[in-house]
Scaffold this active site. Structure first.
Site, PDB file in Angstrom:
ATOM      1  N   SER A 208       7.674   0.019   0.800  1.00  0.00           N
ATOM      2  CA  SER A 208       7.418  -0.875  -0.381  1.00  0.00           C
ATOM      3  C   SER A 208       6.321  -0.151  -1.158  1.00  0.00           C
ATOM      4  O   SER A 208       6.171  -0.429  -2.455  1.00  0.00           O
ATOM      5  CB  SER A 208       6.500  -2.206   0.048  1.00  0.00           C
ATOM      6  OG  SER A 208       5.915  -1.974   1.012  1.00  0.00           O
ATOM      7  N   HIS A 265       0.701  -0.715  -1.737  1.00  0.00           N
ATOM      8  CA  HIS A 265       1.362  -1.131  -3.067  1.00  0.00           C
ATOM      9  C   HIS A 265       0.664  -0.649  -4.266  1.00  0.00           C
ATOM     10  O   HIS A 265       1.305  -0.185  -5.223  1.00  0.00           O
ATOM     11  CB  HIS A 265       1.423  -2.812  -2.691  1.00  0.00           C
ATOM     12  CG  HIS A 265       2.229  -3.180  -1.690  1.00  0.00           C
ATOM     13  ND1 HIS A 265       2.372  -4.350  -1.322  1.00  0.00           N
ATOM     14  CD2 HIS A 265       2.948  -2.463  -0.760  1.00  0.00           C
ATOM     15  CE1 HIS A 265       3.100  -4.703  -0.192  1.00  0.00           C
ATOM     16  NE2 HIS A 265       3.602  -3.458   0.051  1.00  0.00           N
TER      17      HIS A 265
END
Length: 289
Positions: A208, A265
């Site tokens: 991610s 992220h």
């Protein structure tokens, strides 16, 4: 900047689709007729790029040729052809699936320890981590990037794999396999270190952070040097940014999605925006020459 002839083709060859592609990509060019041939001229600095582009897309529009998912573009290319055109994207996904199998989706701590950011050992009900300095001193440099291959559950690998296939193919088709590999490793390095810096010694993993790097790269690159391959549906960008904000708020963890690697992220997104800025400025400057 002097122009050079990159293509000399029979008059019967239809260049209209490829010319429209060059126009959409804002590539300076002109077509002339000489000795019974049509000749395509472009600035010398981008001649090799244009020649390679024609070899891949002689008929023009890559949105149809490459099967890049768009709301109004149907799939027209088979899976085998997609894999041939995106080998690095497929390789990263294959490695991720292999690690999922080896680690039993994170349940096998012994094999999981081969890929984590820090080396660890299990003592009773506790996990004791080695320091980052000790891991690097032991030559375990791979740990800086291999957490991207770790996933904890079917949903985790399914979602990350889907988005890496979507975003990775775009970059590989536009900038090549080597650039995709370099960006993937860079985004993994930055996002992993960011997560380690903010959360300390913990178990974390997944693609991610890399995905947010790819998203930021495509987003900013497209703003500076528009290209149909990097054109993301507006809803995709909004959805991923809203998801990031929800994760940062803690709401996603509260409703049962587990701990979220928020620092990874954000770190991935920021470095992706930076590479998109540099790449977009370079591309726009090269096309202007």
């Amino acid at each position: 900047m002097s122009a050079v002839a990159v293509l000399r083709l029979p008059l019967a060859t239809d260049l209209s689709g490829f010319v429209k592609l060059l126009q959409r990509m804002q590539v300076p060019h002109r077509v002339s007729e000489e000795a019974g041939e049509q000749v395509l001229w472009v600035p010398e600095s981008i001649s090799e790029d244009v020649r390679g582009l024609y070899q891949r897309f002689p008929q023009g529009d890559p949105e149809q040729q490459l099967d890049i998912p768009q709301a109004a573009t149907p799939a027209r290319v088979g899976l085998g052809e997609q894999l041939r055109r995106s080998p690095m994207t497929a390789l990263i996904l294959l490695l991720s699936l292999a690690v999922c199998g080896i680690t039993l989706l994170g349940d096998n701590l012994q094999t999981l320890g081969w890929f984590t950011f820090l080396e660890f050992r299990v003592v009773g009900d506790y996990i004791q981590f080695s320091s980052l300095a000790d891991s690097l001193a032991a030559g375990q440099w791979w740990r800086l990037v291999t957490p991207m291959l770790i996933h904890f559950g079917i949903l985790h690998i399914a979602m990350n794999g889907m988005w890496y296939w979507e975003l990775g193919r775009r970059i590989e088709l536009r900038q090549g396999s080597i650039n995709l590999l370099g960006l993937t490793l860079l985004f993994s390095l930055v996002s992993n270190y960011a997560q380690y810096y903010f959360s300390g010694p913990t178990l974390f993993g997944g693609l991610s952070g890399v995905l947010y790097g790819l998203l930021g790269h495509c987003w900013i690159y497209q703003l500076l040097s528009p290209n149909p391959i990097y054109r993301l549906p507006r809803g995709v960008l909004v959805m991923m940014l809203v998801w990031l904000l929800l994760c940062l708020s803690g709401l996603v963890s509260m409703i049962g999605f587990g701990e979220i690697a928020n620092a990874a992220h954000v770190g991935g997104l920021l470095v992706g925006c930076l590479t998109g800025l540099l790449g977009g400025l370079y591309s726009r400057r090269k096309l202007a020459l």
